[in-house]
Structures are given as C-alpha cells and as structure tokens.
Motif scaffolding. Structure first.
Motif: not given
Length: 476
Positions: A443-452
């Motif tokens: 979920r941390r990686l997912d949030a990072y990708e969505v933010s980028k």
C-alpha cells in the motif's frame, strides 16, 4: 469426470449463501487474478479460513498490472476487489517471495492445510525458426509477452530495447488479442498513451518511433482469427490509420458453403467480418501514411538478417478441409522488411519442483492436482496454469471459484484441515529466511506510484525495478 461435476453442483446448491465452519490455513502461490479470486471465494464461504498469498514480485495483481493494455483502464477495475481481499484480517500478502527457492511447494504443503497453485504462464511459445533470436545488428523476433511487459513496467522486461527506428514496419505473428494490443500501441497517438499508466520510458521511446505500418500475420484465414470484435473495433477507430486486408479472400470465405454454415451459428464472428469489410481496404487501394494490415494464409519460415535490414520470410498457404480447417503451404514465399518482428503465438507454463506438469499445465481434475490417476493430497491449481492461457479476467474468476469450491468441499469432508497453526507457519517461514513485502508495504508503494502519476497527469507512474520498489517501501 461427469460424476465429479455433478457432486460439485449438488454441493454448491446445498451450500448457497451458508458459511462453512472450518479452521484451516491455505497458501495461494501467485498474486494475480486467479490467486485473489480464489482467496475471495474462500473468505466468502467460511469464517475460519486464513489465506496467505505468495507473490514473487513486491507488487501484486500479475497480468492485471503487467499484461492489460494501458489504454484499457476499465479492465483493471477488478483491483478494487483484490484490494478488499488483501485488506481482510484473514489474508496476508507475502510479496517478493519466489516459490521454488528456499521456500518450495513441498515445504508449503508441510506448513499449510492446502496449497493452491495460481502462478500463471510466465513464458511464451517459440516458433523455432532461423534468425528468431536476431544477431548483433538486428533484434530478430521479440515475444509479444515481453513487449507488453516492457511498456507495462514489469521489472524483468526493462532491459528490452525494441527496435522502432531502423525501418517503418513491424511484423506481428499471431491473430489474437495480444497481437492486436501490440499493433494498437505501436500505431496509437503517443499523446493518448502518455495519459495512461504506461511507463514514462516506454512513452519516450514511442515518441521517437518511426513505425508507420504494422502487418499482423496469421497462418490460416479470416474465419479462424482468435481476436475479438471489440479489439478490432478499436483498431478501426485509430486516427489516421488505414485498415487493410485481402477483401476478396474475406468475401470468398464468408460466402462459401462452409463459411455460411459457420457464420449462421457464430454470430460474433459474423459481426466481426461485417466490421472488417466495412472499414478495410484492399492492398491495391492502400493510401494511408499509417496502416494496419491483416495478412492471412502466411506462416513465418525465417528471419533473414543482413547488414541493412531484417526481413521476415513467409510461406504462402492455402486452406484445406472444413473441420478442422488446415493451412497447407503452397510452395510460394514472400519477404517483408521490418524493424522488428513480434511473436504472439501463445504463452507457456513452467514446472515447479515437486509438482506434476504435463508440459503445458498442471494436470488436474476440477482443480485438484493429479499425479497420474491419483489426486495429490491438499494440492490445488487455478487460472492459466490449470487450464492454459485462454479466456479473459471473468473466465479466470469463474475458474478460480471452481477451484476454491473444491478446497471447500475437502474442508467440509475433513479430507484436509486442522493440521496447521499460524504460529507454526510463521516459525517455519522465519527459518526459511524470507524477507517478504507485506500488504502494508504494498500500500505504501501503491500510494507512491499514484502520487507520482498524479503529478504527471496520469493514473500512476510504476516503479520498474524491484530494488527501487523495496527502496520506496523501506523509505530509502
């Protein structure tokens, strides 16, 4: 087989909306659609089952993430369901764990009450023709699977350097939906792709592409294609792309007695032929600066490599028989110069140590893995590695549900269950030395990708190396 099916039908009818009371721990090998749908079914039918999902990559969702075309975001809506599953307190996600190394299937069988293999088909079929692997000057023939994985950000495919500049033509071998996806990506306006979750590197390469023509080659005729009307319709809607085919052959095949008989029962195929004839021009009428050409009755014989360009040498076929229709070489040949050829003739499964494998899939009856004529206790299979690489996500869902129902039947009859505990599982996993990515990590990686991605005006910007994924997760 019929007996097993009828038993299952009676069991499911009896089960209905009722939940079983079972206490069991199930391992699912593979974090793609088949794995998540299997877990979802188990969770919905019993309140006491715990499911651990093992995935070799830090990110879940398999082909939904790395195989679905980036301009088909609606197909990825199923990830909302998968996220709901992984958020269930009875599910644990173990990413970045490659089953077959320090943690084998046989070890999982010792640890869990049941193991479901849902790891898909990760290699592709080859043509085994001269020049297929290219040389120092030419790329030869690239698998469509690898090309799709490259533009979708699969870490292991990022070393691919597709040749989109040495010539203005790409040849795609195969008449399926994956082949059409590749053709569409090569000819679509790059500005539309830049707004999808296609990787930024792939978008930049496509911006510099010289490709203006794609020829999609199949060994049989128009009535034997395996792509769908939806995919063909998308090709007809591409701006400034002319669709080309041998209209005389299409009309001839459709009007033949065998063709008429087939089209009377195969209405989707009739609609597809109508669509093709409505939009396509014959080769002698081809005037477009950018073209998509369907080539029938052609089989690749070799990739000819010389100093300047590579050429695909094709056998020209004719059709014989009616059921089934066979492609037979006429003895005539032709060559097509191209920058690159893509091979899209099917995926292939891989064997895991200690697991029965017939060279194509894991042999099974109703999802129970078979060793010869005997079921392997507590071992199940779902998805493409169960039935072969066919069907869409909805097909995979139904298939996974059937496997989950087999697990539930065995739990209910006490053929499996009650032998494992989470504490023992955790102790054994620790002894194996694995360092998994958890659902919280993902979920941390997912949030990072969505933010980028939001910063760049797109749904997400995928992290395309495993180490970079781990760095994001561990905030390095």
């Amino acid at each position: 087989m019929a007996g097993l099916v009828s038993v299952r039908a009676r069991y499911i009818a009896k089960l209905g909306a009722r939940q079983l009371s079972t206490n069991a721990n199930i391992a699912v090998v593979g974090g793609g659609a088949a794995g998540f749908y299997t877990a979802a079914r188990l969770l919905s039918k019993t309140p006491d089952v715990h499911v651990d999902i093992f995935e070799r990559l830090p990110a879940p969702y398999g082909l939904v993430r790395y195989g679905v075309a980036p301009d088909h975001p609606e197909v990825k809506n199923c990830t909302a369901k998968f996220s709901e599953v992984s958020g269930n307190a009875r599910v644990r996600f173990f990413g970045n764990v490659d089953i077959g190394g320090s943690l084998s299937v046989s070890r999982l069988q010792e640890m869990y009450d049941g193991v479901v293999l849902a790891y898909g088909t990760s290699t592709d079929r080859r043509l085994n023709i001269p020049g297929e692997d290219g040389d120092q000057r030419h790329i030869g023939m690239v698998s469509a699977r690898q090309f799709v994985a490259w533009y979708n950000g699969l870490p292991e495919a990022q070393n691919l350097a597709p040749d989109l500049s040495s010539h203005d033509t790409v040849v795609v071998v195969g008449h399926g939906n994956v082949a059409l996806d590749c053709a569409r990506i090569l000819l679509a306006p790059v500005e539309t792709l830049a707004c999808t979750d296609m990787t930024v590197r792939a978008v930049e390469v496509l911006k510099e592409s010289r490709i203006r023509h794609v020829q999609m080659v199949g060994r049989r005729g128009p009535l034997q294609v395996s792509f769908t009307t939806k995919e063909l319709r998308e090709m007809t809607k591409l701006s400034n792309v002319q669709v080309v085919c041998d209209r005389a052959l299409v009309e001839q095949e459709c009007s033949s007695s065998a063709g008429q008989a087939l089209l009377q029962t195969a209405r989707p195929l009739r609609r597809m032929m109508d669509l093709l004839l409505k939009h396509a021009v014959s080769p002698d009428q081809m005037t477009g600066e950018r073209t998509f050409q369907l080539r029938f009755l052609r089989s690749p014989l070799a990739i000819e490599l010389d100093e300047k360009v590579q050429r695909v040498r094709l056998a020209i076929n004719r059709l014989e028989g009616e059921s089934p229709v066979r492609a037979v070489a006429t003895g005539d040949e032709e060559e097509v110069a191209c920058a690159m050829a893509l091979r899209s003739v099917g995926y292939a499964g891989q064997a895991l140590e200690g697991v029965p494998f017939d060279g194509r899939v894991v042999p099974n009856i109703a999802g129970r893995v078979m060793a010869g004529d005997k079921p392997v206790h507590g071992l199940y299979v779902a998805g493409w590695i169960k039935r072969g690489p066919v069907g869409v996500i909805a097909t995979t869902m139904q298939d996974a549900y059937r496997t989950a129902d087999a697990v539930l039947m065995d739990l209910n009859s006490q053929a499996i269950g009650g032998q494992s505990t989470l504490s023992n599982i955790d102790s054994m996993l620790e002894l194996c030395g694995i360092n998994p990515v958890s659902n919280e990590d993902w979920r941390r990686l997912d949030a990072y990708e969505v933010s980028k991605g939001q910063t760049a005006g797109k749904p997400r910007e995928k992290v395309t190396s495993v180490q970079d994924m781990l760095n994001v997760i561990r905030d390095k």
